[in-house]
Motif scaffolding. Structure first.
Motif, PDB file in Angstrom:
ATOM      1  N   ILE A  68       0.838  -1.203   0.000  1.00 31.81           N
ATOM      2  CA  ILE A  68       0.000   0.000   0.000  1.00 31.81           C
ATOM      3  C   ILE A  68       0.871   1.250   0.000  1.00 31.81           C
ATOM      4  O   ILE A  68       0.595   2.215  -0.717  1.00 31.81           O
ATOM      5  N   LEU A  69       1.946   1.219   0.794  1.00 29.64           N
ATOM      6  CA  LEU A  69       2.861   2.356   0.822  1.00 29.64           C
ATOM      7  C   LEU A  69       3.545   2.532  -0.524  1.00 29.64           C
ATOM      8  O   LEU A  69       3.715   3.661  -0.997  1.00 29.64           O
ATOM      9  N   GLU A 113       1.912   6.752  -6.895  1.00 26.68           N
ATOM     10  CA  GLU A 113       0.931   7.714  -7.405  1.00 26.68           C
ATOM     11  C   GLU A 113       1.548   9.085  -7.599  1.00 26.68           C
ATOM     12  O   GLU A 113       1.228   9.791  -8.539  1.00 26.68           O
ATOM     13  N   LYS A 114       2.439   9.462  -6.721  1.00 24.20           N
ATOM     14  CA  LYS A 114       3.037  10.788  -6.779  1.00 24.20           C
ATOM     15  C   LYS A 114       4.039  10.906  -7.926  1.00 24.20           C
ATOM     16  O   LYS A 114       4.199  11.969  -8.503  1.00 24.20           O
ATOM     17  N   THR A 115       4.710   9.826  -8.268  1.00 25.85           N
ATOM     18  CA  THR A 115       5.749   9.898  -9.298  1.00 25.85           C
ATOM     19  C   THR A 115       5.236   9.468 -10.666  1.00 25.85           C
ATOM     20  O   THR A 115       5.991   9.457 -11.622  1.00 25.85           O
ATOM     21  N   ARG A 116       3.975   9.135 -10.768  1.00 28.57           N
ATOM     22  CA  ARG A 116       3.428   8.652 -12.032  1.00 28.57           C
ATOM     23  C   ARG A 116       3.288   9.802 -13.022  1.00 28.57           C
ATOM     24  O   ARG A 116       2.809  10.878 -12.685  1.00 28.57           O
TER      25      ARG A 116
END
Length: 72
Positions: free
Chosen positions: A45-46, A52-55
């Motif tokens: 999950i982490l 998500e932030k680096t996508r």
């Protein structure tokens, strides 16, 4: 520790973990237990939250080099 318990361990019979640790301490071989340590793992999950932030969004390249011909 009794001699009987030690002889059981030498023969490979069932012994408790406490007795095994006692034997390893006497032999100065407690370092053998280091192979059983669990390495901390990152939770899936982490990893997903960080991902998500680096996508980045996929898009076409809009750069056209001067040597390319445009064919209509």
């Amino acid at each position: 520790m009794s001699r009987f318990t030690l002889s059981l361990a030498e023969r490979g019979e069932n012994t408790s973990l406490v007795n095994l640790i006692k034997i390893l301490r006497v032999l100065d071989a407690v370092y053998v237990l280091e192979h059983f340590t669990v390495a901390p793992k990152t939770s899936p999950i982490l990893l997903a939250k960080v991902g998500e932030k680096t996508r980045l969004r996929a898009s076409k390249s809009t750069y056209i080099s001067p040597n390319d011909e445009v064919i209509w």
